[in-house]
Motif scaffolding. Structure first.
Motif, PDB file in Angstrom:
ATOM      1  N   SER A  32       0.841  -1.200   0.000  1.00  0.00           N
ATOM      2  CA  SER A  32       0.000   0.000   0.000  1.00  0.00           C
ATOM      3  C   SER A  32       0.873   1.246   0.000  1.00  0.00           C
ATOM      4  N   ASN A  33       0.370   2.313  -0.599  1.00  0.00           N
ATOM      5  CA  ASN A  33       1.049   3.610  -0.534  1.00  0.00           C
ATOM      6  C   ASN A  33       0.276   4.605   0.318  1.00  0.00           C
ATOM      7  N   LEU A  34      -0.750   4.133   1.037  1.00  0.00           N
ATOM      8  CA  LEU A  34      -1.652   5.052   1.729  1.00  0.00           C
ATOM      9  C   LEU A  34      -0.957   5.864   2.811  1.00  0.00           C
ATOM     10  N   ALA A  35      -0.015   5.257   3.544  1.00  0.00           N
ATOM     11  CA  ALA A  35       0.647   6.004   4.611  1.00  0.00           C
ATOM     12  C   ALA A  35       1.386   7.208   4.035  1.00  0.00           C
ATOM     13  N   LEU A  36       2.064   7.007   2.915  1.00  0.00           N
ATOM     14  CA  LEU A  36       2.756   8.133   2.267  1.00  0.00           C
ATOM     15  C   LEU A  36       1.750   9.169   1.769  1.00  0.00           C
ATOM     16  N   ILE A  37       0.729   8.713   1.056  1.00  0.00           N
ATOM     17  CA  ILE A  37      -0.238   9.626   0.465  1.00  0.00           C
ATOM     18  C   ILE A  37      -0.954  10.433   1.545  1.00  0.00           C
ATOM     19  N   GLU A  38      -1.319   9.785   2.629  1.00  0.00           N
ATOM     20  CA  GLU A  38      -2.023  10.491   3.692  1.00  0.00           C
ATOM     21  C   GLU A  38      -1.110  11.480   4.412  1.00  0.00           C
ATOM     22  N   THR A  39       0.173  11.163   4.505  1.00  0.00           N
ATOM     23  CA  THR A  39       1.134  12.108   5.075  1.00  0.00           C
ATOM     24  C   THR A  39       1.216  13.360   4.215  1.00  0.00           C
ATOM     25  N   VAL A  40       1.281  13.173   2.900  1.00  0.00           N
ATOM     26  CA  VAL A  40       1.323  14.319   1.985  1.00  0.00           C
ATOM     27  C   VAL A  40       0.015  15.099   2.063  1.00  0.00           C
ATOM     28  N   ARG A  41      -1.104  14.380   2.057  1.00  0.00           N
ATOM     29  CA  ARG A  41      -2.409  15.051   2.150  1.00  0.00           C
ATOM     30  C   ARG A  41      -2.486  15.922   3.398  1.00  0.00           C
ATOM     31  N   ASP A  42      -2.063  15.392   4.536  1.00  0.00           N
ATOM     32  CA  ASP A  42      -2.152  16.132   5.794  1.00  0.00           C
ATOM     33  C   ASP A  42      -1.230  17.345   5.794  1.00  0.00           C
ATOM     34  N   ALA A  43      -0.037  17.198   5.185  1.00  0.00           N
ATOM     35  CA  ALA A  43       0.887  18.330   5.113  1.00  0.00           C
ATOM     36  C   ALA A  43       0.303  19.452   4.258  1.00  0.00           C
ATOM     37  N   LEU A  44      -0.338  19.085   3.159  1.00  0.00           N
ATOM     38  CA  LEU A  44      -0.977  20.090   2.313  1.00  0.00           C
ATOM     39  C   LEU A  44      -2.152  20.746   3.038  1.00  0.00           C
ATOM     40  N   LYS A  45      -2.909  19.942   3.780  1.00  0.00           N
ATOM     41  CA  LYS A  45      -4.057  20.459   4.535  1.00  0.00           C
ATOM     42  C   LYS A  45      -3.614  21.538   5.519  1.00  0.00           C
ATOM     43  N   ARG A  46      -2.476  21.317   6.169  1.00  0.00           N
ATOM     44  CA  ARG A  46      -1.982  22.300   7.132  1.00  0.00           C
ATOM     45  C   ARG A  46      -1.617  23.623   6.464  1.00  0.00           C
ATOM     46  N   GLN A  47      -1.410  23.566   5.143  1.00  0.00           N
ATOM     47  CA  GLN A  47      -1.092  24.789   4.398  1.00  0.00           C
ATOM     48  C   GLN A  47      -2.310  25.344   3.658  1.00  0.00           C
ATOM     49  N   GLY A  48      -3.475  24.795   3.983  1.00  0.00           N
ATOM     50  CA  GLY A  48      -4.713  25.311   3.414  1.00  0.00           C
ATOM     51  C   GLY A  48      -5.095  24.708   2.082  1.00  0.00           C
ATOM     52  N   ILE A  49      -4.455  23.597   1.707  1.00  0.00           N
ATOM     53  CA  ILE A  49      -4.730  22.961   0.413  1.00  0.00           C
ATOM     54  C   ILE A  49      -5.478  21.654   0.636  1.00  0.00           C
ATOM     55  N   ASP A  50      -6.648  21.533   0.039  1.00  0.00           N
ATOM     56  CA  ASP A  50      -7.413  20.281   0.106  1.00  0.00           C
ATOM     57  C   ASP A  50      -7.015  19.382  -1.053  1.00  0.00           C
ATOM     58  N   ALA A  51      -6.567  18.184  -0.718  1.00  0.00           N
ATOM     59  CA  ALA A  51      -6.159  17.223  -1.742  1.00  0.00           C
ATOM     60  C   ALA A  51      -7.229  16.173  -1.935  1.00  0.00           C
ATOM     61  N   LEU A  52      -7.441  15.783  -3.176  1.00  0.00           N
ATOM     62  CA  LEU A  52      -8.374  14.718  -3.518  1.00  0.00           C
ATOM     63  C   LEU A  52      -7.618  13.402  -3.601  1.00  0.00           C
ATOM     64  N   LEU A  53      -8.154  12.362  -2.958  1.00  0.00           N
ATOM     65  CA  LEU A  53      -7.586  11.026  -3.086  1.00  0.00           C
ATOM     66  C   LEU A  53      -8.490  10.182  -3.971  1.00  0.00           C
ATOM     67  N   VAL A  54      -7.889   9.518  -4.958  1.00  0.00           N
ATOM     68  CA  VAL A  54      -8.612   8.614  -5.855  1.00  0.00           C
ATOM     69  C   VAL A  54      -8.080   7.211  -5.586  1.00  0.00           C
ATOM     70  N   HIS A  55      -8.896   6.376  -4.926  1.00  0.00           N
ATOM     71  CA  HIS A  55      -8.457   5.061  -4.468  1.00  0.00           C
ATOM     72  C   HIS A  55      -8.626   3.996  -5.552  1.00  0.00           C
TER      73      HIS A  55
END
Length: 395
Positions: A32-55
């Motif tokens: 799985s790559n989810l741990a990496l992807i979710e780490t990136v998503r959360d880092a972007l969220k802290r900067q005000g950027i909403d990321a879309l995940l396509v599973h």
């Protein structure tokens, strides 16, 4: 030290920090790559950027797509910075250091994926604060995929989602390792799995069986004959390091015992076609040989013999237009005017297929990828950071 120099040094350090974070996730394609992807998503969220995940269907892997809007909030147009998050296995390789912990020595950062292609993703993420502060008139998009290393299997789902949502960027830079030189074309890749079914028998009673391995060998030799014909007769494109279409059989298994005629044999083959050649036509030649020559011979021995060919991962070739704005921009920012084409495949052809003009340009060299002690040089990362910064400024 002036402010700009200090900022550049901080970004270079943030790039290293991000690379250490990304490499620490074992995103070998089987995982799985989810741990990496979710780490990136959360880092972007802290900067005000909403990321879309396509599973994927199993929801154990995901693509990520995020938009850094223009100054006026616009999200249409702009440029995509694209990279894949999966890496190839380290099984059986003799590493000098832990492949999932970045080791810095002699101006190089060693670790699985440092070159292919987490270095590019790290540089992109390190620059997000700068991108957000720029008075850009157009957006920047980030696209990070899964399963590129097993036939570009993840990106099509991401691109299908963009199509459904009506998102149409004006250009894309895929950051595969090119030594920060511009690559304007690459071959397509098409993978197939073939299963040959005959009839088992004791090897002392050979006429009563239908030897699946031997008949599979006939097909494999036909595939090799096609490869030899392309090598001898072309068509050619001399800008490629391998200037013709190639076909190879790369895996095979069959048989259960030395004294048993095998009733099954399975193998995989691939071809890497020049962009101007039709993969459908190449495969049709193979299918025609099966239907017209191989199966009649097999069924003379066993009427129920059959050959199944399953289509596997595939990615189209890339042929970038020199007239496209993204090609002109990347050439100008890198000061690289050479025509450069490569035999390996990337996700660039998929973006181009969606109508997004695309080029390939990223840090590191393909010769350093996929092997033990994979690395990216620090000067390559610094060049990448400078290039991506200029991409943002150009908007």
């Amino acid at each position: 030290m002036d402010t700009s120099t200090q900022a550049s040094r901080e970004t270079d350090q943030q790039t290293r920090d991000w690379l250490r974070t990304l490499v620490a996730f074992d995103t070998t394609s089987r995982n799985s790559n989810l741990a990496l992807i979710e780490t990136v998503r959360d880092a972007l969220k802290r900067q005000g950027i909403d990321a879309l995940l396509v599973h994927n269907a199993a929801r154990n892997k995901a693509n990520l797509f995020a938009t850094l809007p223009a100054q006026d909030g616009g999200t249409q147009g702009g440029i995509v910075l694209s990279g894949h998050t999966d890496v190839v296995p380290v099984d059986g390789q003799d590493w000098s250091s832990d492949p999932f912990a970045v080791d810095e020595r002699e101006g190089r950062l060693y670790g699985r994926g440092t070159c292919d292609m987490k270095g590019y993703i790290a540089a992109t993420l390190a620059l997000v604060p700068e991108f957000l502060a720029m008075p850009r008139k157009k957006p920047l998009h980030l696209a990070f995929s899964y399963d590129e290393e097993v036939g570009c299997a993840g990106a099509p789902y991401l691109l299908a989602d963009l199509r459904e949502r009506g998102i149409q960027p004006e250009g894309c830079v895929v950051g595969e390792p090119t030594g920060m030189q511009v690559v304007v074309a690459h071959k397509g890749i098409n993978v197939f799995r073939c299963r040959v079914h005959g009839r088992a028998a004791h090897s002392s009673l050979t006429p009563r069986g239908c030897n699946a391995i031997e008949h599979a060998a006939r097909l494999i030799c036909h595939i090799r004959d096609l490869a030899d014909a392309y090598r001898t007769n072309g068509p050619y494109d001399t800008f490629y390091d391998v200037p013709f279409t190639t076909l190879t059989t790369n895996q095979i298994q069959g048989g259960i015992a030395v004294n048993t005629i095998p009733d099954a044999c399975e193998f995989t083959y691939e071809f890497r076609n020049l962009p101007g050649m039709s993969p459908r036509d190449i495969q049709a030649d193979i299918r025609r040989y099966v239907d017209e020559q191989l199966l009649p011979r097999m069924r003379a021995e066993f009427p129920d013999a059959r050959v199944e060919i399953e289509t596997g991962p595939a990615a189209p070739g890339l042929e970038a237009s020199e007239q496209a704005a993204i090609t002109a921009l990347v050439r100008a920012l890198t000061r690289d005017t050479a025509t450069r084409k490569v035999a390996y495949a990337t996700e660039a052809g998929l973006f181009q297929g969606l109508g997004i003009p695309t080029v390939v340009c990223g840090p590191g060299h393909i010769e350093q990828a996929h092997k033990a002690d994979e690395y990216v040089a620090l000067d390559q990362l610094a060049s990448c950071v400078g290039f991506l910064r200029r991409v943002g400024q150009s908007l």
